[in-house]
Motif scaffolding. Structure first.
Motif: not given
Length: 296
Positions: A129-143
């Motif tokens: 939930t922390m990742v899904d409800w955030s924008f990700d500008e760093y990691y190459e994959s959700r996993r």
């Protein structure tokens, strides 16, 4: 009996949070009012007679942004986005490698536990939930992002356990919106709960759980907390049809309905649960957190 986690903020605390955001009061003044509201939450639950208490999350504006603010070296707070209805939150942004930077929940948990002899749950937002409800500008994959976040939440869970928490809940409401990623949810929870001796709980709500029930049944937690009142208890049929050995927290109060259920309705919900889950494995609570309700 227990409740899921959040409580509505009393009017005086809601006003104080607005004043703090405008720079009209300081952090210490706000913190004192958060503790005052926490006392009221604990006392109310004791008056009701619940067995396992929560601290009500009076210090948290949002279940994701709260943690993001405390992970400031790797997360930033973005602009307002709509979650549902007329409710909005500041969507965080992952800007760097996620690392635990020190206890985030232990101080308030210790304070709440000092107010009662009954156990108080440690409350954490899950890595998915922390990742899904955030924008990700760093990691190459959700996993990769979820597993790094899981390490962060695991360390926080370890600190709660060291402080004496006997119950640790890891909320994963985002899991219900992407059932196809339940395996990633499970991998994250496995990291969070690894080695913990406290009873571990995950809360999920309002999703198409029938598609992935076998995966939910295998989630690496001791207790599954689900909503059932809002969906007319249809999830109980899944429990009836599938082998399920976990403990279950059964939601018998619909937190998205302004109408207050009668005692008879709540009793009927409990009886429906007892027809499927043996009493030694059944907990009773609302469908979800109570922050959607008014204090009254």
């Amino acid at each position: 009996t227990t409740t899921v986690g959040s409580f509505p903020k009393p009017d005086y605390l809601a006003r104080a949070r607005n004043q703090f955001s405008l720079g009209k009061i300081g952090r210490q003044e706000l913190a004192a009012l958060e503790r005052q509201a926490t006392v009221e939450v604990i006392r109310l639950q004791e008056e009701v007679g619940l067995d396992i208490l929560v601290h009500g999350e009076m210090e948290r504006g949002d279940m994701v942004a709260y943690f993001a603010e405390l992970l400031g070296e790797s997360m930033a707070i973005g602009g307002l986005v709509r979650s549902y209805g007329n409710r909005y939150y500041h969507k965080p942004i992952i800007t760097g490698r996620l690392r635990w930077q020190g206890p985030m929940t232990v101080k308030m948990w210790r304070y709440a536990q000092s107010l009662t002899d009954k156990p108080v749950k440690g409350m954490l937002t899950g890595p998915y939930t922390m990742v899904d409800w955030s924008f990700d500008e760093y990691y190459e994959s959700r996993r990769e992002a979820v597993l790094d976040m899981a390490n962060v939440i695991h360390q926080e869970a370890v600190e709660l356990e060291k402080a004496g928490a006997r119950y640790i809940q890891v909320d994963e409401p985002a899991a219900s919106t992407r059932p196809e990623e339940m395996e990633l949810v499970s991998q994250g929870l496995a990291v969070v709960t690894a080695g913990l001796k406290a009873k571990t709980i995950t809360h999920m709500c309002y999703g198409d759980f029938a598609r992935v029930f076998d995966q939910i049944a295998r989630l690496p937690v001791d207790l599954l907390d689900i909503e059932t009142a809002n969906s007319d208890y249809d999830l109980l049929e899944l429990f009836r049809r599938h082998r399920f050995d976990k403990e279950v927290a059964l939601g018998v109060v619909d937190v998205h309905d302004h109408r207050v259920e009668t005692v008879a309705e709540v009793k009927e919900g409990i009886r429906r649960g007892l027809a499927v889950v043996p009493p030694e494995r059944l907990y009773i609570d609302p469908d979800c957190g109570l922050k959607t309700r008014t204090w009254e």
